[in-house]
Write a protein that holds these residues in place. Structure first.
Motif, PDB file in Angstrom:
ATOM      1  N   PHE A 212       1.629   4.276  -3.131  1.00 14.41           N
ATOM      2  CA  PHE A 212       1.542   5.730  -3.006  1.00 14.41           C
ATOM      3  C   PHE A 212       2.899   6.403  -3.122  1.00 14.41           C
ATOM      4  O   PHE A 212       2.981   7.590  -3.428  1.00 14.41           O
ATOM      5  CB  PHE A 212       0.921   6.104  -1.647  1.00 14.41           C
ATOM      6  CG  PHE A 212      -0.568   6.033  -1.636  1.00 14.41           C
ATOM      7  CD1 PHE A 212      -1.344   7.101  -2.058  1.00 14.41           C
ATOM      8  CD2 PHE A 212      -1.202   4.881  -1.202  1.00 14.41           C
ATOM      9  CE1 PHE A 212      -2.729   7.030  -2.043  1.00 14.41           C
ATOM     10  CE2 PHE A 212      -2.574   4.800  -1.187  1.00 14.41           C
ATOM     11  CZ  PHE A 212      -3.351   5.875  -1.611  1.00 14.41           C
ATOM     12  N   HIS A 213       3.978   5.646  -2.876  1.00 15.86           N
ATOM     13  CA  HIS A 213       5.294   6.273  -2.847  1.00 15.86           C
ATOM     14  C   HIS A 213       5.683   6.831  -4.210  1.00 15.86           C
ATOM     15  O   HIS A 213       6.294   7.914  -4.311  1.00 15.86           O
ATOM     16  CB  HIS A 213       6.336   5.254  -2.374  1.00 15.86           C
ATOM     17  CG  HIS A 213       7.697   5.846  -2.235  1.00 15.86           C
ATOM     18  ND1 HIS A 213       8.622   5.878  -3.267  1.00 15.86           N
ATOM     19  CD2 HIS A 213       8.312   6.436  -1.171  1.00 15.86           C
ATOM     20  CE1 HIS A 213       9.732   6.451  -2.854  1.00 15.86           C
ATOM     21  NE2 HIS A 213       9.580   6.800  -1.570  1.00 15.86           N
TER      22      HIS A 213
ATOM     23  N   TRP B 131       0.833  -1.210   0.000  1.00 11.84           N
ATOM     24  CA  TRP B 131       0.000   0.000   0.000  1.00 11.84           C
ATOM     25  C   TRP B 131       0.866   1.258   0.000  1.00 11.84           C
ATOM     26  O   TRP B 131       0.625   2.188  -0.768  1.00 11.84           O
ATOM     27  CB  TRP B 131      -0.914  -0.036   1.216  1.00 11.84           C
ATOM     28  CG  TRP B 131      -1.746   1.204   1.398  1.00 11.84           C
ATOM     29  CD1 TRP B 131      -1.475   2.257   2.207  1.00 11.84           C
ATOM     30  CD2 TRP B 131      -2.970   1.510   0.748  1.00 11.84           C
ATOM     31  NE1 TRP B 131      -2.448   3.209   2.124  1.00 11.84           N
ATOM     32  CE2 TRP B 131      -3.392   2.771   1.218  1.00 11.84           C
ATOM     33  CE3 TRP B 131      -3.769   0.848  -0.180  1.00 11.84           C
ATOM     34  CZ2 TRP B 131      -4.567   3.367   0.789  1.00 11.84           C
ATOM     35  CZ3 TRP B 131      -4.917   1.452  -0.607  1.00 11.84           C
ATOM     36  CH2 TRP B 131      -5.307   2.692  -0.132  1.00 11.84           C
TER      37      TRP B 131
ATOM     38  N   LYS C 160       3.775   8.078  -6.360  1.00 13.86           N
ATOM     39  CA  LYS C 160       2.872   9.156  -6.808  1.00 13.86           C
ATOM     40  C   LYS C 160       2.854  10.333  -5.834  1.00 13.86           C
ATOM     41  O   LYS C 160       2.773  11.485  -6.258  1.00 13.86           O
ATOM     42  CB  LYS C 160       1.448   8.622  -6.958  1.00 13.86           C
ATOM     43  CG  LYS C 160       1.341   7.525  -8.021  1.00 13.86           C
ATOM     44  CD  LYS C 160      -0.052   6.977  -8.084  1.00 13.86           C
ATOM     45  CE  LYS C 160      -0.186   5.941  -9.198  1.00 13.86           C
ATOM     46  NZ  LYS C 160       0.737   4.820  -9.024  1.00 13.86           N
ATOM     47  N   THR C 161       2.887  10.051  -4.543  1.00  6.48           N
ATOM     48  CA  THR C 161       2.750  11.128  -3.539  1.00  6.48           C
ATOM     49  C   THR C 161       3.936  11.245  -2.614  1.00  6.48           C
ATOM     50  O   THR C 161       3.957  12.126  -1.750  1.00  6.48           O
ATOM     51  CB  THR C 161       1.497  10.887  -2.684  1.00  6.48           C
ATOM     52  OG1 THR C 161       1.628   9.634  -2.009  1.00  6.48           O
ATOM     53  CG2 THR C 161       0.259  10.847  -3.552  1.00  6.48           C
TER      54      THR C 161
ATOM     55  N   GLY D  12       2.481  10.384   1.582  1.00  9.37           N
ATOM     56  CA  GLY D  12       1.206  10.263   0.886  1.00  9.37           C
ATOM     57  C   GLY D  12       0.253   9.260   1.529  1.00  9.37           C
ATOM     58  O   GLY D  12      -0.921   9.580   1.774  1.00  9.37           O
ATOM     59  N   PRO D  13       0.665   8.055   1.862  1.00 12.64           N
ATOM     60  CA  PRO D  13      -0.268   7.090   2.461  1.00 12.64           C
ATOM     61  C   PRO D  13      -0.834   7.565   3.795  1.00 12.64           C
ATOM     62  O   PRO D  13      -2.028   7.410   4.067  1.00 12.64           O
ATOM     63  CB  PRO D  13       0.571   5.832   2.619  1.00 12.64           C
ATOM     64  CG  PRO D  13       1.669   5.982   1.624  1.00 12.64           C
ATOM     65  CD  PRO D  13       1.961   7.425   1.543  1.00 12.64           C
TER      66      PRO D  13
ATOM     67  N   PHE E  20      -3.295  10.386   3.147  1.00 14.08           N
ATOM     68  CA  PHE E  20      -4.541   9.847   2.622  1.00 14.08           C
ATOM     69  C   PHE E  20      -5.363   9.181   3.721  1.00 14.08           C
ATOM     70  O   PHE E  20      -6.582   9.364   3.800  1.00 14.08           O
ATOM     71  CB  PHE E  20      -4.235   8.839   1.509  1.00 14.08           C
ATOM     72  CG  PHE E  20      -5.453   8.181   0.949  1.00 14.08           C
ATOM     73  CD1 PHE E  20      -6.273   8.848   0.046  1.00 14.08           C
ATOM     74  CD2 PHE E  20      -5.804   6.891   1.335  1.00 14.08           C
ATOM     75  CE1 PHE E  20      -7.406   8.244  -0.466  1.00 14.08           C
ATOM     76  CE2 PHE E  20      -6.929   6.279   0.826  1.00 14.08           C
ATOM     77  CZ  PHE E  20      -7.743   6.939  -0.081  1.00 14.08           C
TER      78      PHE E  20
END
Length: 246
Positions: free
Chosen positions: A63-64, A59, A66-67, A71-72, A75
């Motif tokens: 996200f790493h 998970w 992209k954000t 990020g995770p 979110f």
């Protein structure tokens, strides 16, 4: 949605080795022998890495890219704040009960988790070792059976050599018996020939003796007293002449 995504990632990760095991098993059945180098035996899978106790590492890796690193977490906090603020997830008394249970589970996990995990790992290792021990024993028994079969084949080859030696021994015995019989035939023939030779010699000797006696008898009968007296006188005269010369 978070739990479903995590479940799908775990199932996808665990289903891949199973498919490989099935494919490798079918290949081994077709070839008849397992290729340990290109198709090693499957090993027991370990649980995947998680964060916060239950969130899969995949998970955060998703996200790493992209954000970034935060990020995770952003979110998750934003989604929780949104659910609470819009009263989509209502914090009733069951929520606090679940929160209390979650704290108790967290405490029990931190307090008793390592010891229970170690005990369970030990049990799993014992079961795996028992399975591997059975496989090792089977392999050892098969290797021993192969060695016994090789020894049996070696003994069978020795039996062939022994049979060949016995055949040669029988041939030597037959040759010795043949030579003994030939020598016996030679001795018998020689003995009979010697008998015939001795018989012929004796007969010739007897014949010569009888002939001499017959000749002497006839000559003696043919000599008259006057001839005998003349011969005797001549002999005496010859002797006298010989004595006079000496």
């Amino acid at each position: 949605m978070l739990s479903r995504a995590a479940l799908r990632s775990v199932v996808a990760r665990q289903s891949t080795p199973t498919a490989l095991v099935v494919a490798r098993g079918s290949a081994s059945e077709v070839s008849g022998a397992r290729d340990e180098q290109n198709f090693p035996r499957p090993v027991r899978q370990e649980p995947g890495k998680v964060r916060l106790g239950f969130v899969p590492e995949e998970w955060f890796q998703f996200f790493h890219s992209k954000t970034g690193v935060t990020g995770p977490y952003t979110f998750g906090v934003g989604l929780t704040t949104y659910l609470f603020s819009k009263e989509i997830y209502i914090m009733e008394h069951e929520f606090y009960t679940g929160l209390s249970l979650l704290l108790m589970v967290w405490f029990a996990t931190k307090k008793f988790g390592p010891s229970i995990s170690a005990w369970l790992d030990k049990e799993v290792d014992d079961v795996e070792n028992s399975w591997n021990e059975g496989r090792r024993d089977a392999i050892k028994n098969l290797e021993q059976a192969i060695e016994d079969e090789k020894k049996s084949q070696w003994r069978a080859e020795g039996q062939e050599l022994l049979i060949q030696a016995k055949k040669e021994n029988v041939l030597l015995q037959l040759e010795a018996a043949y030579r003994e019989r030939v020598m016996h035939a030679y001795s018998e023939v020689k003995r009979r020939l010697d008998y015939q030779l001795e018989k012929a010699t004796v007969e010739r000797r007897i014949g010569q003796k009888h002939l001499v006696e017959w000749v002497v008898a006839n000559v003696t009968k043919a000599i008259t007293p006057d001839q005998e007296k003349q011969t005797l006188d001549r002999c005496i005269a010859d002797l006298g002449a010989i004595a006079a010369r000496k």
